[in-house]
Every structure is written in C-alpha cells, then in structure tokens.
Design an enzyme around this catalytic site. Structure first.
Site, PDB file in Angstrom:
ATOM      1  CB  SER A   1      -1.386  -0.110   1.540  1.00 24.06           C
ATOM      2  OG  SER A   1      -0.129   0.376   2.253  1.00 24.06           O
ATOM      3  CG  ASP A   2       1.521   5.638  -1.480  1.00 26.63           C
ATOM      4  OD1 ASP A   2       1.916   5.241  -0.618  1.00 26.63           O
ATOM      5  OD2 ASP A   2       1.664   6.241  -1.575  1.00 26.63           O
ATOM      6  CD1 TRP A   3       5.011   4.635   5.123  1.00 22.03           C
ATOM      7  CD2 TRP A   3       4.738   3.465   3.106  1.00 22.03           C
ATOM      8  NE1 TRP A   3       5.853   3.811   4.623  1.00 22.03           N
ATOM      9  CE2 TRP A   3       5.601   3.423   3.615  1.00 22.03           C
ATOM     10  CE3 TRP A   3       4.306   3.374   1.783  1.00 22.03           C
ATOM     11  CZ2 TRP A   3       6.715   2.045   3.168  1.00 22.03           C
ATOM     12  CZ3 TRP A   3       5.323   2.037   1.028  1.00 22.03           C
ATOM     13  CH2 TRP A   3       6.051   1.430   2.047  1.00 22.03           C
TER      14      TRP A   3
END
Ligand code: BGC
Length: 720
Positions: A257-259
């Site tokens: 995932s993106d953060w």
C-alpha cells in the site's frame, strides 16, 4: 538438508553477486518448505509494517525483515522507527540522481539502465530490499505537485524509460516498487478523490507504463495509489489489483500500500493487497498513536480468520508473495556501494543529456569559457538546495553543487556577482535571508548588478517547497511564483542579455518569452545540477534533452483545464471526471489545434541536425522506418529521431498522432548516420470498450517522422 536459517544466513553473507544464487524454481521450492512452518500470527505479521519502513521476518526461523526505502531519485535518509523524523545517522548520505522527469528528457533508455544499477547498488549498501520507485503516473496537469517524480505525458516514452530502470535496479538484487498504481495524477485530495475515467483512457494512457513495468520489466513489487477508482481505494481495488494486475498481467510479486493508503480489512484481504504500510498517517507528516498489530491486516485479520470469516487461502497467497520478495532480494547478491565516483559519473551523465535548450536566439549561448565578462547571477535557485525538499523523494546528498558554484567553475576568468533578486522565504544555503517584506530591496540590488553586468544569468523556477513541485499539494497556478515574472521583465529591461535558467519538474507560463534571448530548462538534476548548468552555459555540454511533456501557453490550453469545470480538475465532492479522455498533452494540442509554447519532444542543440532520406515500409507485423541523421553544425551533439503514428478516418476518437518509436543518435560535427526503427503494427491498436479488447483498425495511417511532435514529416501507409 539446508535449514531455513542457514539458507538466509549463507545468502546474506555471500560477497559476490551471482554466486550460488537460487533459481526462481528453487525459490518456489523454498517457499513450499517454509510456508507450512509458519503460524497464523507470523503470517499476518508479515503482511503489515513493524516500523515506518520495515516489515517483520520470522526471527525463530532466521527469515529476515524486509526494509523499504524511498525512492525514486536516490536512497532516502534513515527515518525513525515510528515517526516521520529523521534518525540523524551520519552514514546515510547518498548520491542524488536527477529527478525522473529529467531522466525522461534524456530520451535515452541506456541511461535509465545505468541509473537503475547505480541506485540499486546504493540501496544494497544501505541494506534496503526495496526502493520505492519509479513513479509512473502520467502527467495530466501542469499543476500536479509530483510531476517531477514521474516521466511525462506519454505512455510510450514512460514505458520505454521505465523498463531498463527497473531491470537495472533489480540486477543488483534490490526490488523496485512501481508507483502509484493507478490514476494518482494530482495531490489535491489525493487520499480520497474518486477518478472517473473511460476504459480507453485507462488502458491507452494511464496503464501502459505499469503494464510494461510488470510484464517486460518484471518489477518485484508495486505500490497501490491513495486515490479511488470505481469508488474503491486503489490499495484494495478489485479491478486494478485482482482483475488487471494479478489476473491479466499475471503479476507474481507484492502489492504494497502507499503509506496510510489502507482503510479497511475485508477488501484488503480479498482484493489483492499484500503488505499494508503507514496506516493512520497521511503518508508524510501527521500520524496518531497506534500499535502496528492494530493495522487492518494485523489483529483484525487474524480475528476474522479465527472466527471463520476468511480461510487462510488469501493469507497464504500474500505470504507466498512476500517470501518470494524476501528470497529474491536475499539471494547471494553483493553488498552494493555508495557515493563512489562511478555513481557520481552516472548522475552527471544523465544530467548532461537531460537539459533542454528551449530558446537560443542569435546563438547567445554558449558563452565563451575564457571570457573575462562580468556575469550577474540572479535568482534564489542559484543558491538554494533543490534536493532536500519535495516530500518523500527528498534526499540527504553527500554533496550538491549549486548553479552559482557551477557557473563560477565554468567561467574561471569571469567576474561573477550574485544577488537573490527574490526570496521564497525558505532556507537557502550559505545565505542569510532577509525577511519577505524586503523583496523590494532584493529586487533593486539584483537590478543594480544586472545593469552593470555584461550578461545576466537568472536561475529560478519552482523549488520543491509546498505547492511548488512538492508532494502533498498541487501548484495554485501556472505562473512562476515569488514575483519572478516581474523580476525577469525588469532584468531584461536593464540588460537585454538576460539568460533564463529554470529548475522545475513542470511546465510554467513564460509571459516574457519574446523578450529574453535564451531559456534553459534544467529540471532537478540532483547532486550535479550546478556543474551541468555551468557546462551547458559554457558549451562543454551540447544540450540534447527533449521535453517529456508539452508547455501550454496558458493553463486553459491544457486538456483538463480547458473545460473550466472543477469536476474535471480537481474534482467536486471528491469526484473527478477525466473528461478529456485519451487526449492528454500533445494529443490534445494536436487534435484541438492549440499551439503550445513548446511542444512535446522539442529541444534545441548548439548544433543543427537534418533528418533526411526517410523511408517507411510495411511488413506483415511492423512498420519499418529508416532515416539518415546528419550533424550539420560545428559541434558534436545528439539528436532524437521521433516516430509518431496517427489513424486517418478512425471509427473512434483518436489523437492526430501518438509516439510509437524514438532513437537518440550521437554524431560528431559533420557526421551522419542511418537510423532504423521498428513500430509493431500491434502497437497501433486502440482499446475497444465494447469488446473489452485491443483492436487494430484497417485502412490508412499516417507515419510522422521528425525531431519533435511539432516538427515532423508525414508518410502515408495502409494496413490491410
Ligand atoms: C508517498 C509514496 C512514498 C511513501 C513513503 C507516501 O506519502 O505517496 O510515494 O513512497 O509515502 O514515504
């Protein structure tokens, strides 16, 4: 039998790359052996962060942690275990490579490969398994704060440049994480905006570079984007992750995932997310107190399996992929190296080929190296750091040569004076900033030295601060900020020999363009920026970069802004429609007949090139194009032959032309060379939305050959 612990230990202590490495088949075997030995809790733990940038291994089995790092222009400095602060290590200064928009401007895929290898080696030295890049989102609007991290407006150019970068990085045993998948084309409402885009634009414009990265580049990981598509967050999006990525493209790596991009357990379990990072942060600055076990793929997932909501089927698939990544990156690779002369040379070589000469009236450039001229260097970007800013891609460079230093080195006999002329109010290296209200005094001081100088070099542009090419915010408008336009006008008035050097990762308006004799687009070139600016100005470097995106005259000339409707950009109530459809960048300018300020593919040289003897032939599966490129000038240099193709009388909306091939050729003064390019007929297909497949139309096409999208010669071909 080798134990699992021994396997990891022996691999990570091997010095030499290539020695005793497992094959992909052996890796699969290994995974089969490891998987049954893991507990439910150990497996779930591997699917989410244990710190800001690491995921756990299995200590009792000797399975190492995985370390992730930004990306994509160098290895980011160490970040604290669980907050966004830097750890103040003293051994994490790196080579800052040119931004990806600059790399794209080289139109040279061989440099992409070298970039990748050097970055991969620095990553290994810093003990990172994964580098978070390259960024492959398409340049849709010049306002997007992160365009500098991407490779421009054309899916073909982006694909051709991305694949060798990925192969280069992964040839060192470091994984890439291509990002942000997908449709992350702006920073406004990046966490929540829902993008409505036609299947054609999705397939023809926004996905091809990701597909190339996976299918041809074999990227080992991919990062989901923050935004939504089909009302579902991209990090747990069925269509993007399950149907397209893992289905059609057969991706065998890890979806991270993106953060802070994960918002729920259930869809993340079933829709293809493998690793969850940064939950409860905005990905950059803010965060709240939490425990890593409380991540959506942590305790809630374990509980859901225990109470029978899910079986371990999805979990095993995720863990299989994570182990594959772990084994791929712990496979007897070397230790890498960092900030060595070779990496600096790579950074310099890329920067050299990236600079785009936009205007050079009366051949004012290059300036004589040995001149004893009085040179006035004006502008904040001549002295500020352009590396330590911009959001997650910022770096702690081992060194950074400022344009002022570079100019001083390039003209050792000149009398160089410097004045800021304006200030953004942000920190500047080696200069004490006056308060913002003193802009007037700055301007007057600059005009004074400009008037007395033989030549003025203005170094400005955007600067990677908030809303000026920076993650987390888009630009507010298309103009140069901090009063630079007025300052440039006044500088030319007092000294007509004013040369403008711009750093940015975006197009900007140039209302003063007719008045200045020369404009140089210098991008964000990393550690070597200043040297390369100096070498371009004194002619040591003959510019050969080409624009990877169009420069509209005014914002309304660019596709999404032409509609003057907030729903097209930046969205209304978090809903956004890509109404321009497939017509992005030059596709829009060409098709709507709107002349850009500078066209896609454009860039001047200190030499003159001729492209002649062009022939276009059709075979069963290809269009074969050949041409002779001649360097007619007195300097050695390089030219990029560009091939575009358009369908005449299509049954669907088509751009007038689309880039289908290019080749950069270096030629000595007076030399000529034949260039051959092959365009697969397959690549002329459009995506048929009804049939949900690619279709090649029969009939007439036009092949355009030239050295920029607005300087081409047409040739007719027929496909039957
Ligand atoms: C960015 C990513 C980056 C991640 C980790 C996010 O805010 O969108 O590109 O890799 O943070 O720093």
């Amino acid at each position: 039998m080798v134990t699992i612990a021994a396997l990891f230990v022996s691999c990570s202590t091997q010095e030499q790359q290539g020695k005793g490495q497992m094959t992909e088949a052996q890796i699969e075997q290994r995974i089969d052996e490891i998987l049954p030995q893991l507990t439910l809790e150990e497996k779930a733990a591997m699917c989410h962060a244990q710190s800001k940038f690491s995921t756990p291994g299995v200590p009792r089995l000797g399975i190492p942690e995985i370390w992730w790092s930004d990306g994509p222009h160098g290895v980011r400095a160490e970040i604290n275990w669980n907050d966004w602060g830097y750890s103040s290590w003293t051994n994490d200064s790196v080579t800052a490579f040119p931004a990806l928009s600059a790399l794209a401007a080289t139109f040279n895929p061989e440099l992409s490969y070298l970039y990748g290898v050097a970055l991969g080696e620095e990553s290994r030295y810093r003990k990172k398994n994964v580098i978070l890049g390259p960024g492959l989102n398409i340049y849709r609007t010049p306002l997007n704060g992160r365009n500098f991290e991407y490779m421009g407006e054309d899916p073909y150019l982006t694909s051709v440049m991305a694949v060798p970068y990925i192969q280069g990085v992964q040839s060192t045993g470091t994984a890439t994480s291509v990002k942000h998948f997908a449709l992350n084309n702006q920073e406004v409402d990046r966490m929540s905006v829902n993008v409505k885009v036609s299947d054609r634009a999705l397939r023809e414009i926004y996905l091809p570079a990701f597909k190339a990265a996976i299918v041809r580049g074999h990227a080992w990981t991919i990062m989901g984007a923050y935004n939504k598509y089909q009302d579902e967050h991209c990090c747990s999006n069925k269509t993007l992750l399950m149907d397209i990525l893992k289905g059609e493209w057969q991706f065998d790596g890890v979806v991270v995932s993106d953060w802070g991009g994960v918002h729920e357990t259930d869809r993340s379990v079933v829709n293809g997310l493998d690793v969850e990072m940064g939950t409860y942060t905005n990905g950059l600055t803010s965060e709240s107190k939490f425990s890593f076990d409380d991540y959506f793929l942590g305790r809630p997932y374990v509980n859901a399996i225990k109470c029978g909501k899910f079986t371990e089927k999805e979990l095993d698939d995720k863990v299989r992929r994570i182990l594959r990544l772990n084994l791929r990156t712990n496979n007897g690779w070397g230790n890498g190296r960092m900030t060595c002369d070779e990496h600096m040379k790579v950074a310099h070589d890329i920067a050299k080929e990236a600079v785009v000469l936009l205007k050079n009236e009366t051949d004012v450039l290059p300036l004589n190296k040995d001149s004893e001229l009085k040179i006035a260097v004006v502008g904040e970007n001549a002295v500020r750091s352009l590396i330590k800013a911009g959001g997650s891609s910022e770096l702690k460079p081992k060194y950074e040569v400022s344009p002022l230093e570079g100019i001083r080195n390039a003209f050792p006999k000149a009398n160089v004076e410097q004045s800021l002329g304006y200030t953004s109010g942000m920190s500047v290296y080696g200069a004490v900033l006056p308060p913002r209200e003193n802009q007037d005094s700055l301007r007057l001081a600059a005009l004074k030295i400009a008037k007395e100088a033989d030549i003025v070099i203005f170094v400005g542009g955007l600067n990677k601060s908030h809303e000026q090419d920076c993650e987390g915010g888009d630009r507010k408008d298309y103009l140069l900020p901090f009063g630079q336009n007025q300052l440039i006008e006044q500088l030319v008035e007092v000294n007509p020999k004013t040369i403008v050097v711009l750093t940015s990762g975006n197009a900007v308006a140039m209302p003063w363009i007719e008045k200045v004799p020369a404009v140089v687009q210098a991008w964000y070139l990393g550690s070597e920026l200043g040297n390369v600016v100096g070498e371009v100005l004194n002619g040591t470097i003959n510019p050969s970069g080409k624009l990877p995106f169009s420069y509209p005259v005014k914002l309304e000339d660019s596709a999404p802004h032409s509609f003057a409707d907030a729903v097209v950009y930046p969205g209304v109530d978090k809903q956004e429609e890509y109404r321009e459809d497939i017509l992005i960048g030059y596709r829009w300018h060409d098709t709507k007949d709107i002349k850009p300020l500078f066209a896609f593919g454009y860039g001047l040289s200190y030499s003159q090139f001729e492209i002649k003897n062009i022939s276009v032939n059709k075979t069963v599966s290809n269009l074969n194009i050949s041409a002779t490129v001649a360097n007619m000038g007195s300097r050695d240099g390089a030219e990029v032959v560009q091939v575009y193709v358009g369908k005449n009388d299509s049954k669907v909306l088509r751009a007038v032309k689309e880039l289908k091939g290019f080749k950069k050729v270096s030629l000595k003064s007076g030399e000529e060379q034949m260039v051959e390019l092959e365009v697969p007929i397959e690549s002329l297909a459009f995506y048929n939305e009804e049939l949900k497949s690619w279709e090649i139309e029969k009939g007439g096409y036009t092949v355009y050959v030239g050295n920029s999208s607005d300087n081409v010669q047409p040739f007719d071909v027929n496909i039957d």
